[in-house]
Design an enzyme around this catalytic site. Sequence first.
Site, PDB file in Angstrom:
ATOM      1  N   CYS A 133       0.823  -1.214   0.000  1.00 34.27           N
ATOM      2  CA  CYS A 133       0.000   0.000   0.000  1.00 34.27           C
ATOM      3  C   CYS A 133       0.855   1.261   0.000  1.00 34.27           C
ATOM      4  CB  CYS A 133      -0.939   0.007   1.200  1.00 34.27           C
ATOM      5  SG  CYS A 133      -2.059  -1.400   1.239  1.00 34.27           S
ATOM      6  N   HIS A 134       1.844   1.303   0.892  1.00 35.37           N
ATOM      7  CA  HIS A 134       2.670   2.505   0.999  1.00 35.37           C
ATOM      8  C   HIS A 134       4.156   2.204   1.079  1.00 35.37           C
ATOM      9  CE1 HIS A 134      -1.357   3.795   2.384  1.00 35.37           C
ATOM     10  NE2 HIS A 134      -1.085   4.784   1.571  1.00 35.37           N
TER      11      HIS A 134
END
Length: 169
Positions: A133-134
């Site tokens: 996701c990040h």
Amino acid sequence: MSEKKPKRREFLFTATYAIGVVGAGVVAWPLIDQMNPDASVKALASTEVDLSSVKPGNTITIMWRGKPVFIRRRTPDEIAEARAVNVKELIDPESDEERVKNPEWLVMIGVCTHLGCVPLNDKGDYNGWFCPCHGSHYDISGRIRKGPAPTNMEIPKYEFVNANTIKIG
């Protein structure tokens, strides 16, 4: 000296107060008792997991309290790799010895500490977990090594029931 005899009025007041206290207790008990967790919540409080089928180098994922829990049986090389890390270089300094009860088994809640995503196993720059996701990278001990996550993955309360069974919660 005359003895003071109890009057009927005093008896009625005392009896009324006693009945009032008992009545208040009868009314309050269901309200207090309903705050206790129900049986389904108590059942989720802990879980036992059979570890006998997990081979060295493999990870299993179980659900506990609605969250994934990663249980990894680490190889001797993975244990050595986790213990060789200089703790002073870590974002959230924590030694491998502090994170495990038995060096062979790593038990942690499989949720990224940045925004709550579920990291991927055997991915990333440190042969541990990677959150796509990040971009948070965790090592083989679940410690944050790179990316926006502020802390290591959480270790739940657990204990070994026997050589092949673990109780989480």
